[in-house]
Design a protein around this motif. Structure first.
Motif, short mmCIF file in Angstrom:
data_model
loop_
_atom_site.label_atom_id
_atom_site.label_comp_id
_atom_site.label_asym_id
_atom_site.label_seq_id
_atom_site.Cartn_x
_atom_site.Cartn_y
_atom_site.Cartn_z
N SER A 13 40.87 56.22 40.74
CA SER A 13 40.22 55.48 41.81
C SER A 13 38.94 56.18 42.24
N SER A 14 37.92 55.38 42.54
CA SER A 14 36.65 55.91 43.02
C SER A 14 36.14 55.02 44.14
N THR A 22 29.33 51.72 38.35
CA THR A 22 30.17 52.53 37.47
C THR A 22 30.22 51.85 36.11
N VAL A 44 38.47 44.01 35.90
CA VAL A 44 38.38 45.09 36.88
C VAL A 44 38.96 44.57 38.20
N THR A 45 39.99 45.26 38.68
CA THR A 45 40.60 44.92 39.96
C THR A 45 40.24 46.01 40.97
N TYR A 46 39.81 45.60 42.15
CA TYR A 46 39.38 46.58 43.15
C TYR A 46 39.63 46.03 44.55
N MET A 48 38.03 45.68 48.36
CA MET A 48 36.80 45.71 49.15
C MET A 48 37.06 45.04 50.49
N GLU A 52 41.88 42.46 47.97
CA GLU A 52 41.91 42.76 46.54
C GLU A 52 41.06 41.74 45.79
N LYS A 54 38.90 40.70 41.98
CA LYS A 54 38.98 40.85 40.53
C LYS A 54 37.74 40.27 39.88
#
Length: 224
Positions: A13-14, A22, A44-46, A48, A52, A54
């Motif tokens: 994780s970043s 990235t 890519v799942t993140y 914000m 959640e 994608k």
């Protein structure tokens, strides 16, 4: 990947700030699938703002078909290895992904067939290498004298003196053919390269001889 089970890469994780980016660096396939793979999907799942999210990027994969007619770079019967189905050989290098190594067996079907073999004892050593099609010599090297050590500390002096490509591929020839297609021939005997940069060559013309220079574990032709 159509028709193939998906595989998730474990990424740490970043936290990215506004306008930061990235990326995925130096990834390559480590699975050979029997069917045709026609697309690559990166998911890519993140998180914000507590939600959640994608993103999906799909890249079509198109099989390349040569535009020219080619012949084999050696005359005779040879054993090949290190081709694209060998996962941890040439495929680790972008420029060599579809390279193959060509060696030759003796009558007992062996590459090594006696103790303390010298270069010239190998069946393939000194064999003529021929241009696979008409073309122009884009680059060549004829003065690399040794088989480079696989140990970096021992190889580095050659790397510094001769450069990266000769230290890895020994004496070599790179040809440009019609329709922006290229061929590359490596590990030649020092002094055997029979062409110069800018020369025009004909299909079947001898361009050098099989050797054991650069990063080579036995006399063979590195071809791509």
């Amino acid at each position: 990947m159509t028709g193939v089970q998906t595989c998730a890469l474990p990424i740490s994780s970043s936290i990215l700030k506004a306008n930061q980016e990235t990326g995925i660096f130096n990834e390559y396939f480590v699975v050979i699938y029997a069917g045709i793979i026609d697309k690559l999907s990166i998911v890519v799942t993140y998180v914000m703002d507590g939600q959640e999210c994608k993103e999906v990027l799909t890249i079509p994969l198109i099989q390349y078909k040569n535009k020219n007619e080619y012949i084999f770079p050696l005359n005779g019967c040879f054993s090949t290895c290190g081709n694209y189905t060998c996962l941890l050989d040439h495929r680790q290098h972008y420029s060599m992904e579809f390279a193959i190594d060509m060696a030759q067996l003796n009558e007992e079907h062996k590459i090594f067939f006696k103790d303390n073999m010298k270069e010239e004892d190998h069946v393939i050593f000194g064999r003529d290498i021929i241009a696979i099609a008409d073309g122009e010599v884009m680059d060549c090297y004829n003065d690399f004298p040794v088989t480079s050590s696989w140990d970096w500390e021992k190889r580095k002096p050659y790397f510094d003196k001769y450069g990266a490509l000769p230290s890895q591929c020994g004496n070599y020839v790179s040809l440009k053919h019609a329709n922006d297609e290229y061929s590359f021939y490596g590990h030649m005997i020092m002094g055997s390269v029979a062409v110069n940069k800018g020369d025009k060559v004909k299909q079947g013309q001898v361009i050098g001889n099989v050797g054991h220079t650069g990063m080579s574990n036995c006399p063979h032709l590195h071809f791509q």
